[in-house]
Design an enzyme around this catalytic site. Structure first.
Site, PDB file in Angstrom:
ATOM      1  N   LYS A 145      -1.827  12.530  -3.366  1.00  0.00           N
ATOM      2  CA  LYS A 145      -2.897  12.225  -4.323  1.00  0.00           C
ATOM      3  C   LYS A 145      -2.384  11.499  -5.562  1.00  0.00           C
ATOM      4  CE  LYS A 145      -6.824  12.164  -6.237  1.00  0.00           C
ATOM      5  NZ  LYS A 145      -6.402  10.883  -6.812  1.00  0.00           N
ATOM      6  N   HIS A 205       0.872   7.436  -1.357  1.00  0.00           N
ATOM      7  CA  HIS A 205       0.906   7.573   0.104  1.00  0.00           C
ATOM      8  C   HIS A 205       1.282   6.255   0.776  1.00  0.00           C
ATOM      9  CE1 HIS A 205       0.152   8.891   4.082  1.00  0.00           C
ATOM     10  NE2 HIS A 205      -1.142   8.697   4.153  1.00  0.00           N
ATOM     11  N   CYS A 242       0.027   8.470   9.634  1.00  0.00           N
ATOM     12  CA  CYS A 242       0.472   8.982   8.330  1.00  0.00           C
ATOM     13  C   CYS A 242       1.523  10.072   8.473  1.00  0.00           C
ATOM     14  CB  CYS A 242      -0.727   9.510   7.548  1.00  0.00           C
ATOM     15  SG  CYS A 242      -2.009   8.265   7.361  1.00  0.00           S
TER      16      CYS A 242
END
Lengths: 384, 384
Positions: free
Chosen positions: A328, A332, A83
């Site tokens: 959030k 993502h 990520c």
């Protein structure tokens, strides 16, 4: 070393996208090129940030992106750091421009996974953990961050309602971002009553899986001065690592790689956390944002939760955290996320952030990590 | 810019390996560290070259490798550029050491795919083509290189027997390499009578799918002088690109990215192809080696096939090509391949190549590309 600037930035909407991985990368990159006021032939190298190209059947994305931009002769590569891929890709491009290897470089982050479904994504994302110790034991990322959340609650008297406040704030910000994935106002009650994913984390404590692409154009200062009215400068850049498996860490309420990366970035920038006006941080789960803002030095250890409770991290609070909506609410798309954070900083510092503008902002920071923070990069930017 | 040296090198055997992707990476890296005479804590950053970590359920390899080496705090990343990943990873580490960001860096290339079977590997490898134009039409790499072979035969009066000579030579070299995958003497007749894969290419014209890991330690000159008796210097490094899809190229008998990368590397090194004593080149198929040695400037366009016919590229011929056995015999663990080439150059220039030693060699070159040459990196090294 050359001073490095960000001359342009572009992004697709984040969410469930229909176009192919190569098409959305092209869309974001053309946006970035137009925003920079350059032509694609000015780009000397391409850095692609991507984790699961296999999901859309295109690995070796670099040459495809460069060919689609009409510059197939230029070198390219793909970088993966889970990520945290986007910020690590930016770092490599930064290093090459700073060293004078290229005067102009493209960083394009992309992910296209939502079409594969939740089982595929959950399974493949678990390969980003230390699979021997974590993934194969059935511990996926919600479980790992739940362990961090539980430890934080025990150590610092935080509550589930405190974590929920992070989600509420980031959804408020995301509502002001036309490119955000989850543009929906939520309340603490909504978070508290959402399905438990891994106690104490509930569905609304978790960021979504998103598709999306974000691109930025880096260049040296001379090129920026010659070509762009609107650009920002890289003040500092730092990277760090942590034990790949969470079990190898001394504490569960801090992420070592963030502290190492931040220390290096602040040192290079010659500033302290107090000088930062706003930051995009890695809030893959609500607990992560609280840990991040402490590890970055914005708040003392254990005090991040108070800052959230008191609204200090809201848009135009003491320090605006995740004005974009963060992972959030903005979403993502893993390879794109770290690049997207830099797009937000660019937009904020060049007057393109519209309703979510952080007032009088001069200095912005990005922090983006991989997995549970096994890898991290921090970058600091200033307006010119 | 700092002068950059290779201080150590290590490799697993290439072939079908039983240990995990993380274990073989560790084995090669520990070999490289021991060969360099350093401790793991001397390493400031890790560059991992890998394409299909998903095959062994471990993506985000960097932090796992660094944690296993006891240096989890150090930054790491994974780089992918299809079959050219290894040389591109080396290039990024080179750039960072040359620029002074790190004094010592690890480059570890790895692939673990043979356990997945031929259907998986063929399918997933096709994602490294320009999938929209090539892979999804059923054109996989043997077909693409067969097109190049057919064009070369038409243009330069080459025969299938000529191509077979490349395989025979590389198997002869691989027999002298204890770490090679296919250690088996073959004849032109063996090649000619092997199964047709994509006419005119037959099974023995094709390199195998291999598992394997190779690692090298890079450092600046000061560190090398302080720590190592046996090291080599990087003289030149170049990268280039070509149209991702073969259909976008003007000619099928040359690979533009090789020429661009070689020109840059020779310019940086201040030498010409005549000065090179031996080279490891990307012989994924026999035709590729012939195209490579022409594009690198060792032979004129169309004359590479004559050189092969006359034995000029044999071990200790006019220029020794693929003394290691090349991809054809040594094997092709894709993420490891480009790093493994540098291991071979290191071994040759530091007197560790045993029976396959290129006599009086002072300068060695590596050329490693991705897909049909959509990406390429060339590096030139000299003994000290």
């Amino acid at each position: 070393m050359e001073k490095v600037c960000v001359l342009g930035a572009g992004s697709t909407k984040y969410g469930k996208l229909e176009d192919s991985i190569t098409d959305i990368t092209l869309q974001a990159s053309v946006d970035a090129i137009e925003s920079a006021g350059i032509e694609s032939k000015d780009i000397k190298a391409g850095y692609i940030s991507n984790v699961f190209g296999v999901a859309d059947k295109q690995v070796h994305l670099g040459p495809v992106v460069m060919s689609n931009l009409g510059i197939s002769d230029r070198p390219s590569l793909s970088i993966e750091s889970a990520c945290g891929s986007g910020s690590v890709s930016f770092r490599e491009a930064y290093a090459n421009v700073a060293a004078g290897f290229y005067d102009v470089a493209l960083v394009a982050g992309v992910e296209k996974v939502t079409h594969t479904g939740t089982e595929w994504t959950t399974t493949y994302f678990s390969y980003c953990s230390d699979f021997f110790y974590e993934g194969q034991s059935g511990v996926s990322f919600p479980g790992l961050f739940a362990s961090m959340a539980r430890a934080y609650m025990n150590e610092f008297k935080a509550t589930e309602e405190d974590f929920a406040q992070v989600a509420v704030k980031n959804h408020d910000n995301g509502l002001l971002n036309p490119k955000a994935h989850l543009r929906k106002k939520i309340t603490v009650d909504d978070v508290m009553s959402s399905a438990v994913v891994a106690s104490p984390l509930k569905l609304y404590d978790c960021c979504p899986f998103s598709d999306g692409a974000s691109s930025v154009i880096l260049c040296n200062e001379k090129f920026a001065k010659d070509h762009g009215a609107n650009y920002i400068e890289v003040m500092g850049s730092g990277r760090g690592g942590s034990s790949a498996a969470l079990q190898g860490r001394e504490h569960l309420t801090t992420i070592p790689s963030t502290k190492i990366a931040a220390e290096a970035a602040f040192k290079m920038a010659g500033i302290t956390p107090k000088d930062v006006d706003f930051a995009e941080v890695h809030d893959c789960f609500t607990i992560a944002e609280i840990v991040d803002i402490e590890d970055l030095g914005f708040f003392e250890k254990g005090k991040g939760v108070e800052a959230v409770r008191e609204g200090q991290t809201k848009l135009n609070g003491q320090i605006s955290i995740n004005s974009s909506g963060g992972l959030k609410s903005k979403g993502h798309p893993i390879g794109a996320t770290g690049v997207g954070q830099i797009v937000e900083v660019f937009d904020q510092l060049t007057g393109k952030a519209g309703e979510r503008t952080v007032k009088n902002a001069k200095i912005g920071l990005t922090q983006n990590f991989g997995a549970t923070g096994a890898s991290c990069a921090v970058h600091i930017f200033q307006s010119v």
